[in-house]
Design a protein around this motif. Structure first.
Motif, PDB file in Angstrom:
ATOM      1  N   ALA A 433       0.818  -1.213   0.000  1.00 53.21           N
ATOM      2  CA  ALA A 433       0.000   0.000   0.000  1.00 53.21           C
ATOM      3  C   ALA A 433       0.852   1.262   0.000  1.00 53.21           C
ATOM      4  N   GLU A 434       2.070   1.168   0.519  1.00 52.12           N
ATOM      5  CA  GLU A 434       2.961   2.337   0.565  1.00 52.12           C
ATOM      6  C   GLU A 434       3.758   2.518  -0.720  1.00 52.12           C
ATOM      7  N   MET A 435       3.677   1.572  -1.643  1.00 49.24           N
ATOM      8  CA  MET A 435       4.438   1.656  -2.894  1.00 49.24           C
ATOM      9  C   MET A 435       3.884   2.751  -3.805  1.00 49.24           C
ATOM     10  N   ASP A 436       4.775   3.255  -4.646  1.00 47.16           N
ATOM     11  CA  ASP A 436       4.363   4.152  -5.718  1.00 47.16           C
ATOM     12  C   ASP A 436       3.421   3.388  -6.649  1.00 47.16           C
ATOM     13  N   PRO A 437       2.225   3.907  -6.933  1.00 46.80           N
ATOM     14  CA  PRO A 437       1.288   3.188  -7.816  1.00 46.80           C
ATOM     15  C   PRO A 437       1.905   2.831  -9.169  1.00 46.80           C
ATOM     16  N   ALA A 438       2.788   3.697  -9.683  1.00 49.60           N
ATOM     17  CA  ALA A 438       3.453   3.387 -10.956  1.00 49.60           C
ATOM     18  C   ALA A 438       4.336   2.153 -10.824  1.00 49.60           C
ATOM     19  N   LEU A 439       4.992   1.993  -9.664  1.00 43.64           N
ATOM     20  CA  LEU A 439       5.809   0.806  -9.431  1.00 43.64           C
ATOM     21  C   LEU A 439       4.926  -0.433  -9.335  1.00 43.64           C
ATOM     22  N   VAL A 440       3.800  -0.318  -8.663  1.00 46.88           N
ATOM     23  CA  VAL A 440       2.881  -1.456  -8.533  1.00 46.88           C
ATOM     24  C   VAL A 440       2.411  -1.919  -9.912  1.00 46.88           C
ATOM     25  N   LEU A 441       2.101  -0.960 -10.788  1.00 45.54           N
ATOM     26  CA  LEU A 441       1.653  -1.310 -12.137  1.00 45.54           C
ATOM     27  C   LEU A 441       2.795  -1.871 -12.980  1.00 45.54           C
ATOM     28  N   SER A 442       4.039  -1.550 -12.622  1.00 44.08           N
ATOM     29  CA  SER A 442       5.183  -2.064 -13.370  1.00 44.08           C
ATOM     30  C   SER A 442       5.530  -3.490 -12.976  1.00 44.08           C
ATOM     31  N   LEU A 443       5.193  -3.876 -11.751  1.00 45.32           N
ATOM     32  CA  LEU A 443       5.484  -5.236 -11.294  1.00 45.32           C
ATOM     33  C   LEU A 443       4.566  -6.230 -12.001  1.00 45.32           C
ATOM     34  N   PHE A 482      -6.402  -7.793  14.233  1.00 45.66           N
ATOM     35  CA  PHE A 482      -6.404  -8.052  12.787  1.00 45.66           C
ATOM     36  C   PHE A 482      -6.496  -6.765  11.962  1.00 45.66           C
ATOM     37  N   ARG A 483      -7.066  -5.709  12.507  1.00 47.13           N
ATOM     38  CA  ARG A 483      -7.134  -4.394  11.846  1.00 47.13           C
ATOM     39  C   ARG A 483      -7.627  -4.517  10.384  1.00 47.13           C
ATOM     40  N   ILE A 484      -8.709  -5.241  10.203  1.00 45.27           N
ATOM     41  CA  ILE A 484      -9.238  -5.466   8.863  1.00 45.27           C
ATOM     42  C   ILE A 484      -9.696  -4.162   8.212  1.00 45.27           C
ATOM     43  N   GLU A 485     -10.319  -3.274   9.014  1.00 45.90           N
ATOM     44  CA  GLU A 485     -10.784  -2.006   8.441  1.00 45.90           C
ATOM     45  C   GLU A 485      -9.620  -1.190   7.874  1.00 45.90           C
ATOM     46  N   GLN A 486      -8.501  -1.151   8.606  1.00 42.80           N
ATOM     47  CA  GLN A 486      -7.341  -0.397   8.115  1.00 42.80           C
ATOM     48  C   GLN A 486      -6.763  -1.028   6.854  1.00 42.80           C
ATOM     49  N   CYS A 487      -6.729  -2.346   6.807  1.00 44.35           N
ATOM     50  CA  CYS A 487      -6.230  -3.021   5.601  1.00 44.35           C
ATOM     51  C   CYS A 487      -7.103  -2.680   4.402  1.00 44.35           C
ATOM     52  N   GLY A 488      -8.419  -2.733   4.593  1.00 39.15           N
ATOM     53  CA  GLY A 488      -9.336  -2.402   3.501  1.00 39.15           C
ATOM     54  C   GLY A 488      -9.161  -0.977   3.024  1.00 39.15           C
ATOM     55  N   PHE A 489      -8.987  -0.050   3.966  1.00 39.33           N
ATOM     56  CA  PHE A 489      -8.809   1.361   3.598  1.00 39.33           C
ATOM     57  C   PHE A 489      -7.522   1.557   2.795  1.00 39.33           C
ATOM     58  N   LYS A 490      -6.438   0.924   3.220  1.00 43.74           N
ATOM     59  CA  LYS A 490      -5.159   1.081   2.516  1.00 43.74           C
ATOM     60  C   LYS A 490      -5.233   0.520   1.094  1.00 43.74           C
ATOM     61  N   LEU A 491      -5.878  -0.616   0.932  1.00 42.37           N
ATOM     62  CA  LEU A 491      -5.996  -1.204  -0.401  1.00 42.37           C
ATOM     63  C   LEU A 491      -6.905  -0.375  -1.295  1.00 42.37           C
ATOM     64  N   ARG A 492      -7.962   0.194  -0.726  1.00 41.30           N
ATOM     65  CA  ARG A 492      -8.842   1.067  -1.524  1.00 41.30           C
ATOM     66  C   ARG A 492      -8.101   2.313  -1.972  1.00 41.30           C
ATOM     67  N   SER A 493      -7.284   2.871  -1.083  1.00 43.06           N
ATOM     68  CA  SER A 493      -6.523   4.076  -1.436  1.00 43.06           C
ATOM     69  C   SER A 493      -5.523   3.779  -2.542  1.00 43.06           C
ATOM     70  N   LEU A 494      -4.839   2.634  -2.433  1.00 42.33           N
ATOM     71  CA  LEU A 494      -3.891   2.249  -3.478  1.00 42.33           C
ATOM     72  C   LEU A 494      -4.609   2.041  -4.804  1.00 42.33           C
ATOM     73  N   THR A 495      -5.753   1.392  -4.774  1.00 38.18           N
ATOM     74  CA  THR A 495      -6.509   1.140  -6.007  1.00 38.18           C
ATOM     75  C   THR A 495      -6.937   2.447  -6.660  1.00 38.18           C
ATOM     76  N   ALA A 496      -7.372   3.409  -5.857  1.00 35.97           N
ATOM     77  CA  ALA A 496      -7.791   4.701  -6.410  1.00 35.97           C
ATOM     78  C   ALA A 496      -6.630   5.393  -7.123  1.00 35.97           C
ATOM     79  N   CYS A 497      -5.441   5.315  -6.545  1.00 41.16           N
ATOM     80  CA  CYS A 497      -4.268   5.915  -7.193  1.00 41.16           C
ATOM     81  C   CYS A 497      -3.896   5.171  -8.475  1.00 41.16           C
ATOM     82  N   MET A 498      -4.032   3.861  -8.455  1.00 43.11           N
ATOM     83  CA  MET A 498      -3.708   3.080  -9.643  1.00 43.11           C
ATOM     84  C   MET A 498      -4.674   3.378 -10.782  1.00 43.11           C
TER      85      MET A 498
END
Length: 540
Positions: A433-443, A482-498
């Motif tokens: 979730a902390e990665m640059d979205p451009a890097l995530v799309l490059s992987l 388990f902090r499921i809500e925080q995990c969901g929020f981080k993944l949603r934020s990453l997806t929005a940037c992607m």
């Protein structure tokens, strides 16, 4: 008179017995009845040669027709001053194929844009996952490796980065797969370029609006089989007989070694994803390739070598803990099991300690290091009947919500392992979730996004086991850990940037992260079920 030893052409064509007379000049009974010329067939070797020449003539005719627009009208010779060089029908046909391929590509992605994308590949996808090295000179790669160029430009970039319309992008994906199929299946070609092109299309597998174009798992197997056939896989893997004349000239080159290591990474990733044994285990040749690449390779090869090392370690973990053997149960509530776990943990820590300082901050390597630990601890949620559910796809419908371990008592190492698996699952999700979205799309879509989803899937599975009121796991893991809500929020934020980089979702990575939206709805429903259950206990 000596009897004629060969059947006549007509009887041979119909595959019937030729009733020849004792005279060599006489006609057979069938030709005599039908008033046909009775000609003995040519010897077998002569017939084969005739067929071969006829095929070459046909190829030459097709090549000449395709090159009518060329500056050399006949297409059979090129003249420079007073020197004339003849070209074989095979080379003419190859030039015709390459010309048609490049014409198709140029009509959809201009050459100036191709040069820009080539530069981007070297600094993005090619740097993040360096399985192939491409020259920066566009003319060179167009002349030497046009199919690899097409695969890279089409598969490793989103439609927005390509600068094409969505219809054109879909056409490029479909045509790339068709060309690969025609080269490999239709024409039977084998080369290191085709192995690399297959690896690119598998690692950065693309989807169109009409669905996926080819199975990445089958493409990986095809690439590995071809690598064995051209002789870059070492002497322990025997090529097929028909590939004898297609062997790569320099099997010890860095390009050959890098390509075979990339095949190993792809095969290992495929094996752990679908939980099948890797058909190519780690051997001395792979070790030799890795050491050679580390000593003579380019700077970007050092990252790739670390990816190979952690991939090999994950495969070793899977073998020792029987993750590939669905019918074999390894009890996590057993002291002997945790002795093996401790040994494997030490190997992962030793790998992390030997990473060169300039790669120590690599988020890609951090993700894979934590994933290796998740695989080690996955045993804590295994039962004799649920192991198959930990294979891809990692979707809510496959969660083992009823089939999980329920030990009466928990040994101390199991408690530590439960805490460890939650920690490492969170580490995978948070690092991604902390990665640059451009890097995530490059992987590579083939292994990066599924790896993150695997960690999320395991985390939710442990949550289900720990929140069962009748299970002892809840004594070790409180629900808020388990902090499921925080995990969901981080993944949603990453997806929005992607989605800003890939608004049409032409990259599988964007689609897979976008699909994690199920987590919030599923978690809310699961909480409601738990609340109703707890309320019923209070009212009793």
């Amino acid at each position: 008179m000596k009897k004629r030893s060969r059947a006549c052409e007509e009887c041979h064509r119909l595959k019937i017995k030729c009733d020849v007379s004792t005279s060599p000049e006489a006609t057979c009974e069938r030709c005599r009845r039908n008033n046909l010329e009775c000609m003995p067939t040519a010897p077998r070797l002569q017939r084969d040669r005739i067929n071969e020449l006829e095929a070459q003539i046909q190829e030459l005719r097709i090549a000449l027709q395709d090159q009518n627009s060329s500056t050399t009208p006949s297409g059979s010779t090129t003249t420079s001053g007073s020197i004339t060089t003849s070209r074989s029908p095979g080379s003419l046909l190859e030039e015709s194929h390459n010309h048609a391929l490049l014409s198709f590509l140029d009509a959809r992605i201009p050459q100036s844009k191709q040069q820009d994308l080539l530069y981007l590949f070297a600094h993005q996808a090619g740097a993040a996952w360096p399985i192939v090295r491409l020259p920066m000179e566009l003319d060179h790669i167009r002349a030497k490796s046009p199919i690899l160029l097409l695969s890279v430009l089409v598969c490793s970039f989103t439609q927005a980065t390509q600068g094409t319309e969505l219809d054109v992008h879909d056409e490029l994906v479909r045509e790339t797969m068709r060309i690969l199929g025609d080269e490999i299946i239709g024409r039977g070609q084998r080369s290191i370029e085709l192995v690399q092109a297959l690896l690119v299309t598998a690692f950065w597998n693309k989807v169109t609006r009409k669905g996926q174009q080819g199975s990445c798992y089958q493409i990986v197997q095809l690439a590995a089989d071809m690598a064995i056939d051209i002789g870059i896989a070492g002497f322990s893997l025997q090529p097929t007989p028909v590939s004898y004349f297609s062997r790569h000239l320099d099997s010890t080159s860095l390009e050959a070694r890098r390509t075979w290591l990339a095949c190993f990474v792809a095969l290992s990733t495929s094996a752990i994803s679908i939980r099948r044994p890797n058909p190519v285990p780690w051997d001395t040749h792979l070790e030799e390739c890795l050491l050679d690449l580390e000593s003579r390779g380019e700077p970007t090869d050092m990252l790739f070598c670390q990816i190979v090392r952690i991939t090999q370690l994950i495969q070793e973990i899977s073998n020792h803990l029987c993750l590939f053997h669905i019918a074999t149960f390894v009890d996590a509530n057993d002291f002997s099991t945790h002795a093996t776990i401790e040994t494997l943990k030490n190997k992962v820590e030793a790998w992390a300690a030997q990473i060169p300082p300039y790669l120590a901050s690599s988020q890609t390597l951090k993700v894979w290091g934590h994933v290796a630990m998740v695989h080690i601890y996955e045993l804590v949620v295994h039962t004799p009947t649920n192991k198959a559910s930990f294979a891809a796809p990692f979707i809510p419908g496959r969660l083992p919500v009823k089939d999980f371990p329920k030990p009466a008592t928990i040994i101390f190492p199991l408690k530590t392992a439960l805490e460890g698996i939650v920690y490492n699952c969170h580490a995978v999700i948070e690092t991604a979730a902390e990665m640059d979205p451009a890097l995530v799309l490059s992987l590579p879509t083939f292994c990066f996004a599924p790896t993150v989803l695997y960690a999320l899937y395991v985390l939710v599975t442990v949550l289900v086991a720990a929140t069962d009121p009748a299970n002892t796991y809840g004594q070790c893991l409180p629900k808020d850990s388990f902090r499921i809500e925080q995990c969901g929020f981080k993944l949603r934020s990453l997806t929005a940037c992607m989605k800003e980089f890939d608004p049409t979702l032409t990259c599988w990575t964007t689609r897979m992260f976008d699909a994690t939206g199920w987590l919030e709805e599923w978690y809310n429903d699961y909480n409601a079920i738990l609340w109703r259950y707890e309320a019923s206990l209070v009212n009793q």
